[in-house]
Every structure is written in structure tokens, then in C-alpha cells.
Design a protein around this motif. Structure first.
Motif, PDB file in Angstrom:
ATOM      1  N   TYR A 178       0.893  -1.286   0.263  1.00 57.90           N
ATOM      2  CA  TYR A 178      -0.065   0.067   0.058  1.00 57.90           C
ATOM      3  C   TYR A 178       0.748   1.246   0.069  1.00 57.90           C
ATOM      4  O   TYR A 178       0.472   2.182  -0.897  1.00 57.90           O
ATOM      5  CB  TYR A 178      -0.930  -0.093   1.049  1.00 57.90           C
ATOM      6  N   PHE A 179       1.736   1.391   0.875  1.00 60.87           N
ATOM      7  CA  PHE A 179       2.523   2.460   0.781  1.00 60.87           C
ATOM      8  C   PHE A 179       3.634   2.644  -0.178  1.00 60.87           C
ATOM      9  O   PHE A 179       3.973   3.751  -0.727  1.00 60.87           O
ATOM     10  CB  PHE A 179       3.256   2.547   2.331  1.00 60.87           C
ATOM     11  N   ALA A 180       4.097   1.506  -0.531  1.00 61.87           N
ATOM     12  CA  ALA A 180       4.853   1.549  -1.598  1.00 61.87           C
ATOM     13  C   ALA A 180       4.471   2.293  -2.848  1.00 61.87           C
ATOM     14  O   ALA A 180       4.874   2.950  -3.632  1.00 61.87           O
ATOM     15  CB  ALA A 180       5.661   0.272  -2.034  1.00 61.87           C
ATOM     16  N   ASP A 181       3.224   1.616  -3.243  1.00 67.67           N
ATOM     17  CA  ASP A 181       2.242   2.190  -4.242  1.00 67.67           C
ATOM     18  C   ASP A 181       2.072   3.591  -4.099  1.00 67.67           C
ATOM     19  O   ASP A 181       2.145   4.307  -5.224  1.00 67.67           O
ATOM     20  CB  ASP A 181       0.840   1.557  -4.342  1.00 67.67           C
ATOM     21  N   ALA A 182       1.898   4.186  -3.107  1.00 73.96           N
ATOM     22  CA  ALA A 182       1.246   5.444  -2.751  1.00 73.96           C
ATOM     23  C   ALA A 182       2.685   6.600  -2.951  1.00 73.96           C
ATOM     24  O   ALA A 182       2.755   7.429  -3.612  1.00 73.96           O
ATOM     25  CB  ALA A 182       0.969   5.616  -1.224  1.00 73.96           C
ATOM     26  N   VAL A 183       3.861   5.884  -2.610  1.00 71.28           N
ATOM     27  CA  VAL A 183       5.125   6.579  -2.905  1.00 71.28           C
ATOM     28  C   VAL A 183       5.433   6.571  -4.239  1.00 71.28           C
ATOM     29  O   VAL A 183       5.993   7.550  -4.780  1.00 71.28           O
ATOM     30  CB  VAL A 183       6.243   6.129  -2.159  1.00 71.28           C
ATOM     31  N   LYS A 184       5.573   5.360  -4.954  1.00 71.33           N
ATOM     32  CA  LYS A 184       5.631   5.470  -6.372  1.00 71.33           C
ATOM     33  C   LYS A 184       4.650   6.504  -7.033  1.00 71.33           C
ATOM     34  O   LYS A 184       5.218   6.989  -8.082  1.00 71.33           O
ATOM     35  CB  LYS A 184       5.547   3.901  -6.875  1.00 71.33           C
TER      36      LYS A 184
END
Length: 484
Positions: A399-405
Motif C-alpha cells: 500500500y505505502f510503496a504504491d502511494a510513494v511510487k
């Protein structure tokens, strides 16, 4: 003022705003509480003004306070951290019996809590460092509570603590996070994250006003809109409220009549100092803390303005307003993820160093309500630690990786725009640098290690074989030898 022997469930000494509100909260929730203050007038005022809210028992002395509490006694201390807390504890100890409990519910340094816990154990007493977050409103209407202490103390405290805490989805925002100083350590890091969160919001405001040209009330509208999405949080909500407020005396935006020198009570500084001791990079928290320090150096700032004054028109950066607003939102979210990730890293490192078994997912649960950093995405943090208790960093979860990307390009554009416009964004910039440092295959630390070995024989490790090595830099052929 009188006491009835041993009928109170709990006692509290220290009736300044936080103590007064916590006492009222306890009484409102059906517990008999004995209350005391060194200045008796405060005790009298509490009973006269709020005695009808619950069963409040006034005590003129600490002896009367202790006598009014059923055993094993629980006495909550709500006085100024440091010497004042030690003084009250020193007065209490001779009045208590084995297995009684002393609770420090102030913002104490966790190392002081560890020291007090060890000292009171020698008297057969239990000491609790209890972090209480939510300010004066939370203390009265439901805070987030982080309890550090023995299992015995927690079982005695639990009915009271869980009844007065904020509740989210039927779950009290209170937990026994670990023994000794664990509660105050966690509260300290919570406050460090709070520093970073506030600094990021302040930088967002500055960028939207200085670069995008929005007035404070317009920035309030933007924040209100953001608060309806993935940035939903208490701090965004109150930032919108503050920016919408107009000073009654001058008619100016309230934010423009507030002196731009931020105060701090020490918890942010403690967080950074402790992170250095643990070797944990909390760059967002550190820069937020230093930003407050810089704001207070008003004489240096005035001198610098005289020397480095720049025509604002020379640093004006043209942006598409709507696009820039969206970019700042993305940068804020990504930087916020970094701040929380760093904070949770520090809690994990502290737990490991001190032998505390702290459930990081449980922290996310109890921070969802009552506390200052309560935010929607804490649910996501809880899910991340539930799925992977040994998680290396929150940044790598899906979830957070997708948001940062999704936001990294906007994040870079915001930092670059801020630099061109001369707008300081220490929290945004350091968070981006941290992200880039984590994902970089090779860092210039290799040169740092080589330099350290060159001037100080500090040794280095190689990428192609095990062991530590030293190069004899002063010798002609510079031989490499295995370090002892």
C-alpha cells in the motif's frame, strides 16, 4: 474538605490543566478518585466547579490522598517533569505499602522512568510511566494512553485506563506497551512524529501561499479538501481551522499575527538524541526539530536578511496552481509516510535495545483516536504489521510503496520548485533524500569509510570477501592487511 478512608479507586496529585481534566475524565467514567494539589485552592476549585460530574474526593495533604485510596493503591502524579516529579515521588514513597503503584502521567524522559522504576522496586512498589496524548481536550474526553510498567500494575490500572481512553471501532485507544520505560519511550517517539507531521503541514502551507499565491483561507479550503481523502487526520483538520481564523483586533489572518518562532518542550529533541544513540535515521523528525530551533534564532535571521536580501520577483516561480496543489498533496503524503516509517523504526530499535516486546501494530491501533497524530492511514499501518510482524520498513509494504511510487515525481518537483523559489522545505527535502538513500544501490558511504581508514586507520569492509581490512596508506605500495 474531608476524606473517607480507602473508598477511592485511584488518586491523582497535580491539578494543573492536564491533571484536572484527567481527574474529571476518571470521575465521569464511574470511578471514585481522590484528588490533591500542593495549592489547596486548586483542589477546592475542582470540587466546587465539577464535583457533580462524578465521585471526587478532596485531599488537603498527600497523607490524606493515600489514606483515601483502596489497596493496592494507585497514585497518578501529574506535575512538571524532572525535579518536581522526583520531589513528589520522594514524598509519596514513605506513605505507601508493598505492591502499591505510582504512575507518572507526564511527559517524562523514558530514562528517568527507568531510573524511577528501579528505585521504587527496591521499596516493593510498582512504577508506571504512562504516556497520555491528546492535549487538554483528550485528557478530558478520551486520550490515547501508552502504559509502561509491570503486569501487576497494568491489571490494576486497566479498568480505569480503558474506560477513559478514546475508542475507535469499539477498541479503547490504550495499551500496555511494555515494562519499565516503554510507555514513555513510545510517547516520546509519538511526539517526534508529531513534530515531523506539523512541520510538513507548515511547509505545505508555505508553498501553497508563497509559490501558488493562495491566501490563508484558501489554503484552509485546500486542507479541508485533503482531509476528506487519504490525508485525513486531526492535524490537517486543525490546520484548516487555524488558517480560516481571522484576528478580531486587526482583521488580519490569524496566522499573520502569530510570531514565527516555534516553541518546544523537549520531546522532539529527546527523540532525535535517542535516535542518534540507537543509530536510527529519523531525518524528518530531526529536521522538524531543527526548524523550530532555527525559527527561534531571530537575531541571526534578521542579520541574514540584511546580507542576503533578495527581490521576491527574482525568485518567483510560475506554476499551474491546480497542478501545484496536487503535487504538494502528493509530496505531503509521501513525506508523511517516511516520518511514520522512521518513527516506527525507532520504536522497534528501542524495544530491541531495552528488551521490550512492543507490538507495533498495537501502537497503530491505539494512535487511531485521542492522540495528536491520529490519522486515517494508521489503519493501513496496523494492517501492515498484522500481515508481517517483522516488517523491515513500512515503505516496502504494498500500500505505502504504491502511494510513494505514484507521488514520487510530484515530490521531486515540489522540492525542486521550493529550491528555485527560495522556500525552505527541510522536512520535505530530507524525507526525499532518505527515500533516495534507501533505494540507492551504492551510496557514497564507501568513500567515507575509505577516508576514515586513510586518516584514522578505522578499517573498512570489502564487497568481495569477508572480514575487516586496513590499507597502510603511508607506505609506497599501500599494502592491505586484515584488521585485528
Amino acid at each position: 474538605m474531608s476524606t473517607e478512608h480507602a473508598r477511592a479507586t485511584i488518586g491523582l496529585t497535580g491539578l494543573a490543566t492536564m491533571g484536572r481534566n484527567l481527574a474529571r475524565n476518571i470521575a465521569r467514567n464511574g470511578h471514585t478518585i481522590a484528588v490533591h494539589n500542593r495549592t489547596t485552592a486548586r483542589t477546592t476549585a475542582l470540587l466546587e466547579e465539577h464535583g457533580d460530574e462524578g465521585d471526587l474526593v478532596g485531599a488537603e495533604t498527600l497523607e490524606e490522598l493515600v489514606a483515601a485510596i483502596a489497596r493496592p493503591r494507585v497514585v497518578v502524579v501529574m506535575v512538571k517533569a524532572g525535579e518536581a516529579t522526583d520531589a513528589v515521588i520522594d514524598e509519596l514513597v514513605p506513605l505507601l505499602d508493598e505492591d502499591d503503584i505510582v504512575v507518572d502521567a507526564g511527559n517524562a524522559h523514558f530514562a528517568d522512568t527507568v531510573r524511577r522504576d528501579e528505585a521504587l522496586a527496591g521499596h516493593g512498589l510498582h512504577f508506571v510511566g504512562m504516556g497520555v496524548s491528546g492535549g487538554e481536550d483528550g485528557a478530558l474526553n478520551g486520550p490515547s494512553i501508552m502504559v509502561g510498567g509491570s503486569d501487576h500494575a497494568w491489571e490494576r490500572l486497566r479498568p480505569v485506563v480503558e474506560s477513559i481512553a478514546a475508542v475507535v471501532e469499539g477498541t479503547p485507544c490504550a495499551a500496555h506497551v511494555g515494562p519499565g520505560g516503554a510507555g514513555h519511550f513510545v510517547k516520546m517517539v509519538h511526539n517526534g512524529i508529531e513534530y515531523a507531521d506539523m512541520q510538513l503541514i507548515a511547509e505545505s502551507y508555505d508553498l501553497l501561499r508563497t509559490v501558488a499565491g493562495l491566501e490563508p483561507a484558501q489554503v484552509a479550503d485546500v486542507f479541508e479538501d485533503w482531509n476528506g481523502g487519504d490525508l485525513e487526520s486531526f492535524l490537517i483538520e486543525v490546520a484548516s481551522d487555524v488558517l480560516r481564523h481571522t484576528d478580531a483586533e486587526t482583521g488580519r489572518p490569524f496566522v499573520d499575527v502569530v510570531r514565527d518562532a516555534a516553541e518546544q518542550k523537549g520531546t522532539g529533541r529527546w527523540t532525535v538524541q535517542t535516535a542518534l544513540d540507537l543509530g536510527v535515521p529519523v531525518t524528518g523528525i530531526a529536521e522538524a526539530t531543527f526548524a523550530r530551533s532555527l525559527s527561534g534564532h531571530t537575531e541571526q535571521r534578521a542579520a541574514a536578511r540584511e546580507v542576503f536580501a533578495t527581490d521576491p520577483e527574482e525568485q518567483r516561480v510560475e506554476v499551474d496552481r491546480d497542478t501545484f496543489v496536487d503535487q504538494v498533496r502528493a509530496a505531503l503524503y509521501a513525506s508523511k509516510v517516511v516520518a511514520y516509517a522512521q518513527g516506527f523504526d525507532q520504536v522497534a530499535a528501542g524495544a530491541d535495545a531495552h528488551g521490550w516486546d512492543i507490538d507495533l501494530g498495537e501502537l497503530a491501533t491505539i494512535w487511531r483516536g485521542g492522540c495528536i497524530i491520529r490519522a486515517q492511514f494508521l489503519d493501513r499501518i496496523k494492517e501492515a504489521y498484522d500481515d508481517e510482524p517483522g516488517l523491515t520498513t513500512l515503505l516496502t509494504t504494498a500500500y505505502f510503496a504504491d502511494a510513494v511510487k505514484a507521488g514520487v515525481d510530484a515530490w521531486r518537483e515540489v522540492v525542486a520548485t521550493a529550491a528555485r523559489a527560495g522556500v525552505p522545505t527541510p522536512a520535505f527535502s530530507s524525507s526525499l533524500a532518505y527515500f533516495d538513500g534507501l533505494r540507492r544501490e551504492r551510496l557514497p558511504a564507501a568513500l567515507v569509510q575509505a577516508l576514515r581508514d586513510n586518516f584514522g586507520a578505522h578499517t573498512y569492509e570489502r564487497v568481495d570477501r569477508e572480514g575487516s581490512f586496513h590499507t597502510r596508506w603511508a607506505e609506497p605500495d599501500r599494502p592491505e592487511v586484515a584488521a585485528d
